[in-house]
Write a protein that holds these residues in place. Structure first.
Motif, PDB file in Angstrom:
ATOM      1  N   ALA A 165       0.663  -1.152  -0.053  1.00  0.00           N
ATOM      2  CA  ALA A 165      -0.081  -0.054  -0.083  1.00  0.00           C
ATOM      3  C   ALA A 165       0.786   1.137  -0.039  1.00  0.00           C
ATOM      4  N   MET A 194       2.391   1.680  -3.477  1.00  0.00           N
ATOM      5  CA  MET A 194       1.362   2.145  -4.307  1.00  0.00           C
ATOM      6  C   MET A 194       0.861   3.546  -3.883  1.00  0.00           C
ATOM      7  N   LEU A 195       0.967   4.172  -2.874  1.00  0.00           N
ATOM      8  CA  LEU A 195       0.707   5.406  -2.617  1.00  0.00           C
ATOM      9  C   LEU A 195       1.659   6.376  -3.022  1.00  0.00           C
ATOM     10  N   THR A 212      -5.001   7.493  -7.189  1.00  0.00           N
ATOM     11  CA  THR A 212      -4.031   6.665  -6.664  1.00  0.00           C
ATOM     12  C   THR A 212      -4.378   5.815  -5.454  1.00  0.00           C
ATOM     13  N   ALA A 258      -4.528   1.814  -5.145  1.00  0.00           N
ATOM     14  CA  ALA A 258      -3.822   0.759  -3.951  1.00  0.00           C
ATOM     15  C   ALA A 258      -4.637   0.321  -3.152  1.00  0.00           C
TER      16      ALA A 258
END
Length: 148
Positions: free
Chosen positions: A95, A98-99, A113, A117
């Protein structure tokens, strides 16, 4: 040049996918199904790249990397991600990656985004916990709360 680069890349990706699928075939029980499917999907993607390159009309040269700084940032993020998996847990590290990675690479849509995520983490959890019945190890914050 572009055509030959794509042919070589497609061959490499297809070969890696087939090798992964072959190796996963030797895993006992259902544990090999997921990596085998991923390997076959990777091989298919490599095959599609080769097919597209074979059908290309030109073979003009092109740069291998358009923005070298972004490549370095992505590689650094990958190294940090791998280093964070054990101390934080797969879901938390994933996470965070992906952030953090999209804004680092210039993508400026935080809501999008965050949704991607969260969706990715939920999908991975569902695949491993519900479909494969092979949950990943508990996150650091969950393990400490559960006393383990």
């Amino acid at each position: 040049m572009e055509r030959s680069q794509d042919l070589a890349l497609g061959l490499l990706v297809a070969g890696l996918g087939l090798a992964a699928a072959w190796q996963a075939g030797s895993y006992h029980g259902a544990g090999g199904t997921y990596p085998m499917v991923l390997g076959l999907v990777l091989a298919l993607c490599g095959g599609l790249v080769m097919l597209r390159a074979a059908r290309a009309k030109t073979d003009a040269p092109r740069r291998l990397v358009d923005v070298p700084a972004n490549l370095v940032k992505a590689l650094a993020a990958g190294v940090i991600y791998v280093a964070l998996i054990l101390p934080l847990g797969f879901y938390t590290a994933s996470a965070l990656l992906m952030l953090a990675l999209p804004p680092v690479l210039g993508f400026r849509r935080p809501l999008y985004t965050a949704v991607v995520a969260a969706s990715f983490v939920a999908l991975v959890w569902a695949v491993f916990s519900l479909v494969l019945n092979k949950p990943l190890p508990a996150e650091l914050w969950a393990a400490s709360r559960l006393g383990g």
